[in-house]
Scaffold this motif. Structure first.
Motif, PDB file in Angstrom:
ATOM      1  N   LEU A 237       0.833  -1.330   0.022  1.00 45.02           N
ATOM      2  CA  LEU A 237      -0.018  -0.009   0.044  1.00 45.02           C
ATOM      3  C   LEU A 237       0.808   1.094  -0.024  1.00 45.02           C
ATOM      4  O   LEU A 237       0.644   2.381  -0.784  1.00 45.02           O
ATOM      5  CB  LEU A 237      -0.889   0.040   1.150  1.00 45.02           C
ATOM      6  N   GLU A 238       1.846   1.216   0.740  1.00 44.38           N
ATOM      7  CA  GLU A 238       2.754   2.318   0.857  1.00 44.38           C
ATOM      8  C   GLU A 238       3.522   2.748  -0.573  1.00 44.38           C
ATOM      9  O   GLU A 238       3.787   3.759  -0.889  1.00 44.38           O
ATOM     10  CB  GLU A 238       3.917   2.179   1.861  1.00 44.38           C
ATOM     11  N   ALA A 239       3.592   1.779  -1.371  1.00 46.92           N
ATOM     12  CA  ALA A 239       4.252   1.881  -2.609  1.00 46.92           C
ATOM     13  C   ALA A 239       3.313   2.910  -3.535  1.00 46.92           C
ATOM     14  O   ALA A 239       3.962   3.231  -4.523  1.00 46.92           O
ATOM     15  CB  ALA A 239       4.562   0.581  -3.188  1.00 46.92           C
ATOM     16  N   ARG A 240       2.054   2.741  -3.171  1.00 46.77           N
ATOM     17  CA  ARG A 240       1.198   3.488  -4.077  1.00 46.77           C
ATOM     18  C   ARG A 240       1.300   5.076  -3.824  1.00 46.77           C
ATOM     19  O   ARG A 240       1.237   5.997  -4.814  1.00 46.77           O
ATOM     20  CB  ARG A 240      -0.223   3.438  -3.707  1.00 46.77           C
ATOM     21  N   TYR A 241       1.903   5.588  -2.671  1.00 46.67           N
ATOM     22  CA  TYR A 241       2.198   6.864  -2.252  1.00 46.67           C
ATOM     23  C   TYR A 241       3.800   7.364  -2.133  1.00 46.67           C
ATOM     24  O   TYR A 241       4.180   7.993  -1.281  1.00 46.67           O
ATOM     25  CB  TYR A 241       1.462   7.056  -1.215  1.00 46.67           C
ATOM     26  N   ALA A 242       4.563   6.595  -2.939  1.00 46.58           N
ATOM     27  CA  ALA A 242       6.048   6.573  -2.730  1.00 46.58           C
ATOM     28  C   ALA A 242       6.450   8.120  -2.831  1.00 46.58           C
ATOM     29  O   ALA A 242       5.965   8.733  -3.678  1.00 46.58           O
ATOM     30  CB  ALA A 242       6.767   5.739  -3.847  1.00 46.58           C
ATOM     31  N   GLY A 243       7.293   8.491  -2.101  1.00 47.30           N
ATOM     32  CA  GLY A 243       7.822   9.857  -1.823  1.00 47.30           C
ATOM     33  C   GLY A 243       6.679  10.931  -1.265  1.00 47.30           C
ATOM     34  O   GLY A 243       6.989  12.107  -1.148  1.00 47.30           O
ATOM     35  N   ARG A 244       5.429  10.471  -0.750  1.00 46.13           N
ATOM     36  CA  ARG A 244       4.661  11.331  -0.462  1.00 46.13           C
ATOM     37  C   ARG A 244       4.210  11.096   0.860  1.00 46.13           C
ATOM     38  O   ARG A 244       3.750  12.093   1.469  1.00 46.13           O
ATOM     39  CB  ARG A 244       3.219  11.120  -1.444  1.00 46.13           C
ATOM     40  N   ILE A 245       4.747  10.167   1.575  1.00 50.25           N
ATOM     41  CA  ILE A 245       4.496   9.837   2.715  1.00 50.25           C
ATOM     42  C   ILE A 245       5.739   9.426   3.581  1.00 50.25           C
ATOM     43  O   ILE A 245       6.420   8.525   3.146  1.00 50.25           O
ATOM     44  CB  ILE A 245       3.448   8.699   3.101  1.00 50.25           C
ATOM     45  N   ARG A 246       5.892  10.136   4.770  1.00 47.87           N
ATOM     46  CA  ARG A 246       7.546   9.737   5.689  1.00 47.87           C
ATOM     47  C   ARG A 246       6.952   9.080   6.699  1.00 47.87           C
ATOM     48  O   ARG A 246       5.986   9.257   7.425  1.00 47.87           O
ATOM     49  CB  ARG A 246       7.841  11.045   5.781  1.00 47.87           C
ATOM     50  N   ARG A 247       7.775   8.106   6.982  1.00 41.90           N
ATOM     51  CA  ARG A 247       7.728   7.264   7.885  1.00 41.90           C
ATOM     52  C   ARG A 247       9.010   7.250   8.786  1.00 41.90           C
ATOM     53  O   ARG A 247      10.195   7.538   8.247  1.00 41.90           O
ATOM     54  CB  ARG A 247       7.574   5.655   7.893  1.00 41.90           C
TER      55      ARG A 247
END
Length: 249
Positions: A237-247
């Motif tokens: 799921l995170e791959a869909r928002y790569a570069g847009r969400i920081r963890r």
């Protein structure tokens, strides 16, 4: 009122009930804004300073929460902006000048929505950040204490407060000063804003998910990283928002 665990529990229970009932409609309105953003491929950016950072952690990157979420923090100035670590300090949240830099460092797109938390709603960085969010055309949900904010003078040059910029304002029900159990010599113990802010955050997430389910959509929700298959599910799921969400930090 006595000072004890039982007394605190009674106050918290009453406050939770009051907030849940009184903010029901605004929780729904906040969920509408967020669901609309997610359907437009938006991300939820959450920002809080001091203990209000707990609200941002409740929104962004936790089990059972929405994947398209990003936490903004004052330390982004160091982690992503290259500032020296000594720029951070207990009064940095009062400085309006840091807000624009924080916004510029965030991976923001026009369709993104913001959730900002400040118990007092008056510190310069938060008020300035809210003004920038609206200047750039984003939807804004604010979580604050109406009682505390009403008794404060803004620390922003405009004289405005966080709630003045928000499309939806959620009152966390905390009293002036946050603490709830008075002490004989003055002062009080037993703060409640973190508890009620977490309640509101989780209610908003639940309502967003309810809206997505009602529309026949699959909600992008985290599994705990500490259960079998959690890492794989989350990474997909995170791959869909790569570069847009920081963890992380």
């Amino acid at each position: 009122m006595t000072v004890s665990a039982e007394a605190y529990l009674a106050v918290v229970t009453e406050t939770i009930g009051r907030v849940a009932a009184g903010q029901r409609d605004n929780v729904g309105r906040a969920a509408d804004l967020i669901a609309e953003s997610l359907r437009a491929d938006g991300v939820v950016h959450a920002f809080g300073t001091g203990h209000s950072e707990a609200l941002a952690m409740e929104i962004a990157g936790r089990a059972g929460g929405l994947v398209p979420t990003n936490r903004i923090a004052l330390r982004d100035l160091v982690l992503h902006g290259g500032e020296p670590a000594d720029v951070l300090g207990p009064k940095l949240e009062r400085e309006p000048a840091v807000a624009r830099r924080l916004y510029e460092l965030a991976p923001v797109r026009p369709q993104d929505v913001f959730v900002l938390a400040s118990n007092s709603g008056v510190n310069g960085a938060m008020v300035e950040f809210a003004s920038i969010v609206k200047e750039r055309g984003h939807a804004l949900v604010a979580i604050t204490s109406a009682a505390h904010s009403a008794r404060m003078t803004s620390r922003h040059p405009s004289g405005r407060k966080l709630a003045d910029f928000a499309d939806v304002v959620l009152d966390n029900g905390a009293p002036y000063g946050d603490a709830t159990l008075p002490l004989p010599g003055g002062g009080a113990v037993g703060a409640v804003s973190s508890i009620t802010a977490a309640l509101l955050a989780q209610q908003i997430v639940a309502e967003v998910v309810a809206r997505l389910l009602a529309a026949g959509e699959r909600p992008p929700v985290y599994l705990s990283a500490n259960i079998a298959g959690g890492d794989e599910h989350n990474a997909e799921l995170e791959a869909r928002y790569a570069g847009r969400i920081r963890r992380g930090a």
